[in-house]
Design an enzyme around this catalytic site. Sequence first.
Site, PDB file in Angstrom:
ATOM      1  N   CYS A 167       2.256   9.800 -12.169  1.00  0.00           N
ATOM      2  CA  CYS A 167       3.352   8.820 -11.808  1.00  0.00           C
ATOM      3  C   CYS A 167       4.572   8.904 -12.927  1.00  0.00           C
ATOM      4  O   CYS A 167       5.814   8.504 -12.568  1.00  0.00           O
ATOM      5  CB  CYS A 167       3.005   7.597 -11.310  1.00  0.00           C
TER       6      CYS A 167
ATOM      7  N   HIS B 275       9.573   3.179 -11.386  1.00  0.00           N
ATOM      8  CA  HIS B 275       8.608   3.646 -10.732  1.00  0.00           C
ATOM      9  C   HIS B 275       8.094   2.630  -9.514  1.00  0.00           C
ATOM     10  O   HIS B 275       7.921   1.568  -9.683  1.00  0.00           O
ATOM     11  CB  HIS B 275       7.219   4.000 -11.387  1.00  0.00           C
TER      12      HIS B 275
ATOM     13  N   ASN C 289       4.181   4.740  -2.695  1.00  0.00           N
ATOM     14  CA  ASN C 289       4.364   5.377  -3.922  1.00  0.00           C
ATOM     15  C   ASN C 289       4.501   6.906  -3.792  1.00  0.00           C
ATOM     16  O   ASN C 289       3.678   7.386  -3.364  1.00  0.00           O
ATOM     17  CB  ASN C 289       3.015   4.902  -4.635  1.00  0.00           C
TER      18      ASN C 289
HETATM   19  N1  ACO Z   1      -6.665  -3.723   3.690  1.00  0.00           N
HETATM   20  C1  ACO Z   1      -7.144  -4.658   3.749  1.00  0.00           C
HETATM   21  N2  ACO Z   1      -7.924  -4.960   2.760  1.00  0.00           N
HETATM   22  C2  ACO Z   1      -8.196  -4.199   1.625  1.00  0.00           C
HETATM   23  C3  ACO Z   1      -7.500  -3.155   1.631  1.00  0.00           C
HETATM   24  C4  ACO Z   1      -6.614  -2.695   2.562  1.00  0.00           C
HETATM   25  N3  ACO Z   1      -5.679  -1.670   2.506  1.00  0.00           N
HETATM   26  N4  ACO Z   1      -7.737  -2.541   0.589  1.00  0.00           N
HETATM   27  C5  ACO Z   1      -8.656  -3.437  -0.200  1.00  0.00           C
HETATM   28  N5  ACO Z   1      -8.959  -4.349   0.777  1.00  0.00           N
HETATM   29  C6  ACO Z   1      -9.868  -5.410   0.498  1.00  0.00           C
HETATM   30  C7  ACO Z   1     -10.747  -5.199  -0.226  1.00  0.00           C
HETATM   31  O1  ACO Z   1     -11.879  -4.594   0.210  1.00  0.00           O
HETATM   32  C8  ACO Z   1     -11.356  -6.376  -1.237  1.00  0.00           C
HETATM   33  O2  ACO Z   1     -12.213  -7.002  -0.276  1.00  0.00           O
HETATM   34  P1  ACO Z   1     -13.248  -7.919  -0.423  1.00  0.00           P
HETATM   35  O3  ACO Z   1     -12.760  -9.017  -1.425  1.00  0.00           O
HETATM   36  O4  ACO Z   1     -13.924  -8.293   0.782  1.00  0.00           O
HETATM   37  O5  ACO Z   1     -14.284  -6.993  -1.097  1.00  0.00           O
HETATM   38  C9  ACO Z   1      -9.897  -7.121  -1.241  1.00  0.00           C
HETATM   39  O6  ACO Z   1      -9.119  -6.518  -0.247  1.00  0.00           O
HETATM   40  C10 ACO Z   1      -9.381  -7.284  -2.510  1.00  0.00           C
HETATM   41  O7  ACO Z   1      -9.457  -6.047  -3.051  1.00  0.00           O
HETATM   42  P2  ACO Z   1      -8.718  -5.781  -4.375  1.00  0.00           P
HETATM   43  O8  ACO Z   1      -8.842  -4.208  -4.716  1.00  0.00           O
HETATM   44  O9  ACO Z   1      -9.282  -6.610  -5.481  1.00  0.00           O
HETATM   45  O10 ACO Z   1      -7.440  -6.107  -3.958  1.00  0.00           O
HETATM   46  P3  ACO Z   1      -5.928  -6.640  -4.896  1.00  0.00           P
HETATM   47  O11 ACO Z   1      -5.786  -7.875  -4.913  1.00  0.00           O
HETATM   48  O12 ACO Z   1      -6.306  -6.035  -6.562  1.00  0.00           O
HETATM   49  O13 ACO Z   1      -5.005  -5.564  -4.454  1.00  0.00           O
HETATM   50  C11 ACO Z   1      -4.293  -3.329  -4.933  1.00  0.00           C
HETATM   51  C12 ACO Z   1      -5.330  -3.999  -4.500  1.00  0.00           C
HETATM   52  C13 ACO Z   1      -3.010  -3.535  -4.010  1.00  0.00           C
HETATM   53  C14 ACO Z   1      -4.238  -1.707  -4.941  1.00  0.00           C
HETATM   54  C15 ACO Z   1      -3.773  -3.676  -6.359  1.00  0.00           C
HETATM   55  O14 ACO Z   1      -4.967  -3.742  -7.172  1.00  0.00           O
HETATM   56  C16 ACO Z   1      -2.907  -3.109  -6.985  1.00  0.00           C
HETATM   57  O15 ACO Z   1      -1.437  -3.198  -6.607  1.00  0.00           O
HETATM   58  N6  ACO Z   1      -3.097  -2.441  -8.164  1.00  0.00           N
HETATM   59  C17 ACO Z   1      -2.120  -1.220  -8.697  1.00  0.00           C
HETATM   60  C18 ACO Z   1      -2.438   0.034  -8.319  1.00  0.00           C
HETATM   61  C19 ACO Z   1      -1.127   0.832  -8.074  1.00  0.00           C
HETATM   62  O16 ACO Z   1      -0.053   0.367  -7.654  1.00  0.00           O
HETATM   63  N7  ACO Z   1      -1.453   2.007  -8.401  1.00  0.00           N
HETATM   64  C20 ACO Z   1      -0.497   3.033  -7.862  1.00  0.00           C
HETATM   65  C21 ACO Z   1      -0.846   4.037  -8.692  1.00  0.00           C
HETATM   66  S1  ACO Z   1      -0.492   3.590 -10.317  1.00  0.00           S
HETATM   67  C22 ACO Z   1       1.138   3.356 -10.567  1.00  0.00           C
HETATM   68  O17 ACO Z   1       1.683   4.047  -9.989  1.00  0.00           O
HETATM   69  C23 ACO Z   1       1.630   2.286 -11.371  1.00  0.00           C
END
Ligand code: ACO
Length: 325
Positions: A117, A252, A282
Amino acid sequence: MADSVQRAVLTGIGGYLPETVVTNDEMSRRVDTSDQWIVERTGIRQRHFAAAHESASFMGASAARAALAMAGLPAESVGAIILATSTPDQAFPATAVHVQAALGAVNAFAFDLAAACSGFIYGLSVADAMIRAGQVQHVLVIGAEVYSRILDFSDRGTCVLFGDGAGAVLLSSRHVSVDGPGVLSTHLHADGRLADILYVDGAVGRPEASGFLRMNGREVFRHAVTLLAAAVSEALAANNLTAQDVDWLVPHQANRRIIDGVGRKLGLPPDRVVVTVDAHANTSAASIPLALAQAMADGRIKPGALVLLEALGGGLTWGSALLRI
Ligand code: ACO
């Protein structure tokens, strides 16, 4: 001009998005998720997914054509093509040479750059250095990605986050006044110790691996705001500027919460931050040039504006750049 400096000036910009738009509701028919969950956690409402013919080179060439048209320059004037991608057409030759052939940019050398990215910021930095060194006059920096081809559609934690597209800028060597346009500075970083929090589990020659994107979202999130805030502060300090001097932050586009977090740390009001993650999701290396292209096309970013760019991605890699339009 006694007080003139040689700079890489943005003379053209363009973007390409695949025709097919996929909404969150449509994603929820593929995987156990909901529009509400995706919007609350990420700000994403839809993404574009490429059709079979919309490869990284096809989209990259389309974006590059628009950049050249804006600059009013023929493809033969391009001296180098740097194409940032994690989803190349082939392992080799570089996707950049397919773009070169499609454009008829017969005088350009061409190569791909892999920084996930952060690829566009890395590419901008390399192009800026080549121009400052006097190696080339006009450089195309392209980000082109088809993440839909590396998404695991059984993993709801990742497949809802990404989209496809391409963006391109043409940078041209110009002698300008010190407060004139051009790239002011770029700042690049990497930490390979964090390679295992965001990666693709496959490679050419490893048929046993699936070739899908894998991510520890919480870990990426935790590092993102801190590292990006440090990178933008570094860019401002290097130019003796403060956040108040910045007209636009073009980050980004990974996640609305990361974007807002960096904006808050900078003390920048949301109306000076360009956001496209809602419409594009993204698009990795393509996200910054796509966002910049949109904000320039709709008249928000005008000539003379001071623009701060930042990105973080797999590697981890991250960085920032300051440029005056
Ligand atoms: N729909 C519904 N529920 C979901 C989904 C989905 N798409 N994805 C995960 N969940 C659930 C999980 O299973 C989990 O359930 P559980 O508590 O029953 O186990 C719950 O949601 C929480 O999951 P987490 O992964 O802890 O969710 P979090 O609040 O961390 O959000 C996210 C996830 C959005 C990916 C977040 O961690 C994030 O934004 N991270 C940054 C990653 C990113 O943007 N990466 C892109 C590439 S890197 C970059 O470009 C910067």
